[in-house]
Design an enzyme around this catalytic site. Structure first.
Site, PDB file in Angstrom:
ATOM      1  CG  ASP A 186     -49.246  -9.723  -3.193  1.00  0.00           C
ATOM      2  OD1 ASP A 186     -48.064 -10.024  -2.952  1.00  0.00           O
ATOM      3  OD2 ASP A 186     -49.951  -9.091  -2.397  1.00  0.00           O
TER       4      ASP A 186
ATOM      5  CG  ASP B  43     -46.109 -11.917  -7.939  1.00  0.00           C
ATOM      6  OD1 ASP B  43     -46.881 -11.423  -7.135  1.00  0.00           O
ATOM      7  OD2 ASP B  43     -45.022 -11.374  -8.208  1.00  0.00           O
TER       8      ASP B  43
HETATM    9  N1  LIG Z   1     -46.065  -9.739  -4.855  1.00  0.00           N
HETATM   10  C1  LIG Z   1     -45.076  -8.847  -4.780  1.00  0.00           C
HETATM   11  N2  LIG Z   1     -45.006  -8.019  -3.717  1.00  0.00           N
HETATM   12  C2  LIG Z   1     -44.014  -7.086  -3.644  1.00  0.00           C
HETATM   13  N3  LIG Z   1     -43.057  -6.959  -4.565  1.00  0.00           N
HETATM   14  C3  LIG Z   1     -43.088  -7.780  -5.623  1.00  0.00           C
HETATM   15  N4  LIG Z   1     -42.280  -7.890  -6.678  1.00  0.00           N
HETATM   16  C4  LIG Z   1     -42.764  -8.878  -7.464  1.00  0.00           C
HETATM   17  N5  LIG Z   1     -43.864  -9.424  -6.936  1.00  0.00           N
HETATM   18  C5  LIG Z   1     -44.093  -8.758  -5.773  1.00  0.00           C
END
Ligand SMILES: Nc1ncnc2[nH]cnc12
Ligand SMILES: CSC[C@H]1O[C@H](OP(=O)(O)O)[C@H](O)[C@@H]1O
Length: 344
Positions: free
Chosen positions: A260, A258
């Site tokens: 974030d 992703d």
């Molecule tokens: N955005 C994120 N923040 C923290 N840990 C994660 N693991 C996968 N995506 C994450």
């Protein structure tokens, strides 16, 4: 030299794992009849599976170890898998441990990091490949890309037990390069060999390891970007610190799932569905990556590296600061279990 593992466990091993264990989860291993609960040889290589990787299919399950350590039980039983070395044809044992438990029941702050690393060292592990699902903090690291990080920024909150040296035994190990540089080279080479077959690899990167379990605020996410963070997770620490204290060569392989939440209106914020969706869709590549690394590490030319010869005795010296007569006896006993002969 072969070493019988069973007697080493006797002090801290409870009963063998219930047979129902294999029915309760679908581990796609080729099962040997009556999977043993002991393994009679040292196991030098381990894989720690993270989110979405609770098993390593395609290997023969040779044993399941229910190790108990002075720091408690690990996050999961340790599966000993037989990996046929492509160069020698011999089976190379590989330990597999599921960081969040077999059913993802441990939140990042509940992971049994001290027990995990202690149990792995105790069975002979000196090389760990750790897998992690991460958020991307940079446009060019796209979901499903892999990153072999070289740095970490600690944003955990001090609530996780993070050292073996406490309560009357002081020790300081170097952590300038939190990953093992030689192991990293091997891992990168293997990742690049898969490029063009659906694998995109970034050779470097700084992991922001946050506390969680809630994801970051947008302000935090932007701050991490301004710090030079490449990816973000909740698992790199204290795992990597404890591996260093335990003289285990450690490298994390990250897979972006992703962006974030820093992209704001330009994209959807991270959520669990998104993480699991990308993880599932790219699981084959993740496993191929790990398989390629195991193939390479199984080669005779890497024997010294895999056995962590370059790390031997570092902690003996780093942890010998406290005078014998002033040591906390409980910690001393625990450390003697982890490092037999180091602190006599
Ligand atoms: N955005 C994120 N923040 C923290 N840990 C994660 N693991 C996968 N995506 C994450
Ligand atoms: C489910 S998203 C957050 C979760 O995913 C990562 O887990 P892991 O590193 O074990 O693959 C991240 O670190 C968080 O624990």
């Amino acid at each position: 030299m072969l070493q019988r593992v069973k007697p080493l466990f006797s002090a801290f091993t409870s009963q063998s794992y219930p047979r129902t264990f294999f029915r309760s989860i679908s581990i796609p291993y080729r099962k040997m009849a009556g999977v043993p609960s002991t393994y009679d040889a040292p196991v030098h290589i381990a894989v720690i599976g993270g989110t979405g990787i609770q098993s390593l299919p395609g290997f023969t399950l040779a044993a399941t170890l229910d190790v108990d350590t002075p720091w408690g039980k690990p996050s999961s039983p340790i599966s000993i898998l037989h990996h046929p070395s492509p160069s020698t044809g011999n089976n190379v044992p590989v330990a597999f441990l599921s960081r969040h438990g077999l059913s993802h029941e441990l939140a990042p702050h509940e992971v049994k990091n001290q027990a995990n690393i202690a149990a792995l060292r105790h069975i002979g592990v000196r090389t760990i490949i750790a897998f992690s699902a991460v958020g991307s903090l940079q446009e060019e690291v796209r979901p499903r890309d892999f990153v072999v990080p070289d740095q970490i920024i600690d944003r955990t909150k001090g609530i996780r037990p993070f050292t073996y040296f406490e309560k009357g035994m002081v020790g300081h190990v170097g952590f300038g390069d939190p990953f093992d540089t030689k192991l990293a080279e091997i891992v990168r080479k293997c990742g690049h060999s898969l490029e063009g077959e659906g694998v995109t690899l970034h050779d470097k990167g700084t992991i922001i390891c946050m506390e969680g379990p809630q994801f970051s605020t947008r302000a935090e996410s932007n701050m991490y970007r301004s710090w030079g963070g490449t990816v973000i997770n909740m698992s790199a620490l204290p795992e990597a610190k404890l591996a260093r204290e335990a003289e285990i060569a450690y490298q994390m392989i990250c897979m972006a799932t992703d962006y974030d939440c820093w992209r704001g209106a330009e994209g959807e914020d991270v959520n669990v569905e998104m993480v699991m969706g990308h993880m599932k869709a790219n699981a084959d590549n993740a496993r191929r990556f790990v398989g390629a690394v195991l193939n390479e590490l199984s080669k005779e030319e890497h024997a010294q590296q895999v056995q962590g010869k370059h790390l031997e005795n570092q902690t003996r010296f780093a942890g010998s600061m406290t005078k014998k007569e002033a040591r906390g006896q409980e910690t001393e006993k625990k450390l003697q279990w982890l490092f037999p002969g180091y602190f006599d």
